[in-house]
Structure formats: structure tokens, C-alpha cells
Design an enzyme around this catalytic site. Structure first.
Site, PDB file in Angstrom:
ATOM      1  N   HIS A  54      -6.284   3.840   2.937  1.00  0.00           N
ATOM      2  CA  HIS A  54      -5.478   2.741   3.318  1.00  0.00           C
ATOM      3  C   HIS A  54      -5.713   1.349   2.426  1.00  0.00           C
ATOM      4  O   HIS A  54      -6.559   1.512   1.982  1.00  0.00           O
ATOM      5  CB  HIS A  54      -6.331   1.713   4.778  1.00  0.00           C
ATOM      6  CG  HIS A  54      -5.612   2.619   6.653  1.00  0.00           C
ATOM      7  ND1 HIS A  54      -6.207   2.147   7.669  1.00  0.00           N
ATOM      8  CD2 HIS A  54      -5.568   3.787   6.054  1.00  0.00           C
ATOM      9  CE1 HIS A  54      -5.287   3.172   8.290  1.00  0.00           C
ATOM     10  NE2 HIS A  54      -5.462   4.067   7.506  1.00  0.00           N
ATOM     11  N   GLU A  56      -6.740  -1.495   2.545  1.00  0.00           N
ATOM     12  CA  GLU A  56      -7.082  -2.482   2.374  1.00  0.00           C
ATOM     13  C   GLU A  56      -8.148  -1.728   1.677  1.00  0.00           C
ATOM     14  O   GLU A  56      -8.987  -2.424   0.666  1.00  0.00           O
ATOM     15  CB  GLU A  56      -7.634  -3.104   3.515  1.00  0.00           C
ATOM     16  CG  GLU A  56      -7.133  -3.939   4.531  1.00  0.00           C
ATOM     17  CD  GLU A  56      -5.693  -3.286   5.093  1.00  0.00           C
ATOM     18  OE1 GLU A  56      -5.493  -2.092   4.527  1.00  0.00           O
ATOM     19  OE2 GLU A  56      -5.364  -3.831   6.932  1.00  0.00           O
ATOM     20  N   CYS A  85      -6.112  -2.580  10.901  1.00  0.00           N
ATOM     21  CA  CYS A  85      -6.789  -1.376  11.623  1.00  0.00           C
ATOM     22  C   CYS A  85      -8.035  -2.250  12.024  1.00  0.00           C
ATOM     23  O   CYS A  85      -8.895  -2.544  11.096  1.00  0.00           O
ATOM     24  CB  CYS A  85      -6.604   0.087  11.739  1.00  0.00           C
ATOM     25  SG  CYS A  85      -7.721   0.903  10.296  1.00  0.00           S
ATOM     26  N   CYS A  88     -10.257  -1.148   8.848  1.00  0.00           N
ATOM     27  CA  CYS A  88      -9.961  -1.798   7.835  1.00  0.00           C
ATOM     28  C   CYS A  88     -11.144  -3.187   8.169  1.00  0.00           C
ATOM     29  O   CYS A  88     -11.402  -3.878   7.138  1.00  0.00           O
ATOM     30  CB  CYS A  88      -8.918  -1.745   6.891  1.00  0.00           C
ATOM     31  SG  CYS A  88      -8.100  -0.346   6.340  1.00  0.00           S
TER      32      CYS A  88
END
Lengths: 153, 153
Positions: A54, A56, A85, A88
Site C-alpha cells: 500500500h 503508506e 486501512c 497501514c
């Protein structure tokens, strides 16, 4: 500390657009410390086949690679185009992130806002000093909704 | 499906011991599919300076690297010597892990068990089919407590 977040979120949006060019869900992120970008990334899950890729995490790992440090410097802010999420959020807690600014809200309610009350009550050894969502929210959301619209066609 | 978990958790414990040799918090993990190890890892946060380098994520990435797949095959089990944290729980949900077996319980209550009721209620698109903690729990806990005892001296 009144700061304009626009310029940093625009950088995250540019990164989200790079993800889109690669046919990845367009989410981008930058880590900022004392006005300098110390990490950046965009979602690369399909291209890398990496569960954790992801935006992040990619930004965190960019910082990790440069510094060999798993902990962010005090006073670091993350700008990310979408609400983080569960995974993260957990990674950002471990990294000791101070300020978290995000664009699009996650409509599924399985993200940061669901867990924030528990974080703020001190469930973890670390809590974010500042969290704000909806920054350039319309731009960030449009990027995502246009991407998914195209995908459906 | 009555299976003995001992042999797989022993593999995870061996990995935890490798972490300890490197002066890392001793936690190890293996991913098992149809009786075969498809990923393994141990905590390497200090040595790598990588925020996400927990045993579970290292095992996932081992699988990712081998297959270029971010999603685990249906029916995969994880054996990990300690209760997964928020970050790892999130990553395991994304990976669509089916069965999760862990050793030591986390005493801080900021881990899997805190979030499991929300996961089981369907907060995410995926839920674990099976979760069991305390497998070789005494061995796994001793590894951790001995490590921290030595660190304090």
C-alpha cells in the site's frame, strides 16, 4: 500551527496518478519532516505481488531504506490520498508517526476511523498527535471512483 | 479436521530462535498450505531497520517473492509464535489467510484478540475461518520472557 496542507497533498496526488498509470488503485503517500519529503510511495500491490504494498507502507519503506531506521523522526507527518486501512494504521503506530492527514474517506468503515477511538484511549504505546481527513478529499475520491468506473467498463 | 499443530509450531519456534541469535525479539512464523511450507520468516526489525519486519510480514513477503502473488492460496494456515499485532492482523486479512495458530498471548491487549470480534462480525471482506492461540504457548512465551530478561541485565 496553521499550515496549508494543499501542496503536500498535491504531491501525494501526483504519486497516486503514477499508480494509476500502472493500472494500480490510485493511492499515493508522502512523509514530511521539517518541510522535507523523507519518504514517498504509491500503491503497487498488483505489480509487485506484495500483500503489504500500500502507498503508506511503500512510503515508510522508502524512508526505512534511506535511513535504516524503523522509527520516524519526531514531528513527522504523513499525507496520503485515502484513509489508511487496518494494516497501514498499525504500521504507522509502530513507526511512531505524529500527524496523519488523508484525503478520501473510506466508505466501508473498516479503516482508521473505526480504530481511532481505541488508539486515542491509549490502547497502544503510541498515539497520533493530529489526525485530519478530507484534505483535497474531492480530488482524492474522484481519482478512486474514476479508476473503479473505468475498471467496470 | 483434527491435526497436530506441534510440528509446525516447532518450525516457527526454530525461526524465532534464529531471530534471537541476531539479538532480535524472538518471534517466528511459517505459512503452510497442503502440508507444505510456502513462506517463513522471523522478526528482523532492528537488523533491517524496516518498520514492518515482523515475523508474519516476513513470512508473507517470502511467499510474495516466490510467487509474485499478494493473495495466499485457499486453505493456508499461519503458525506464529506470538499473537499478531494490529499491523500483522491487517496484512493477514488482506492476504486472505484462512487459519491462524499462534503461541504466546500478548499481555497488552492491543493485538489480535482485541479486534477479532469486529473481524468475525464481518467488518472486513475477509474473515479467518479458524483462530487458535496458546499453541506451545509456554515455550513461545518463555522465549520472549527470557529474551527481555537478558535485555534488562
Amino acid at each position: 500551527m496553521p499550515v496549508s496542507h494543499t501542496d503536500k497533498m498535491m504531491l501525494a496526488i501526483d504519486l497516486a496518478k503514477e499508480a494509476e498509470l500502472l493500472d494500480e488503485v490510485p493511492i499515493g503517500a508522502v512523509l514530511v519532516h521539517e518541510g522535507k519529503i523523507i519518504g514517498k510511495g504509491y500503491n503497487l500491490r498488483e505489480k509487485t505481488g506484495k500483500t503489504t504494498a500500500h502507498a503508506e507502507i511503500q512510503a515508510l519503506e522508502d524512508y526505512n531504506h534511506q535511513t535504516q531506521e524503523w522509527r520516524l523522526p519526531i514531528g513527522t507527518s504523513l499525507y496520503v490520498t485515502a484513509e489508511p486501512c487496518l494494516m497501514c494504521t498499525g504500521a504507522l503506530i509502530w513507526a511512531r508517526l505524529d500527524s496523519l492527514f488523508y484525503g478520501a474517506f473510506d466508505s466501508k468503515n473498516a479503516s482508521l476511523r473505526t480504530f481511532l477511538p481505541m488508539i486515542e484511549k491509549g490502547l497502544f504505546d503510541h498515539r497520533f498527535k493530529e489526525v485530519e481527513g478530507g484534505i483535497l478529499g474531492d480530488v482524492c475520491s474522484s481519482l478512486l471512483s474514476n479508476y473503479f468506473k473505468k475498471k467496470r467498463h
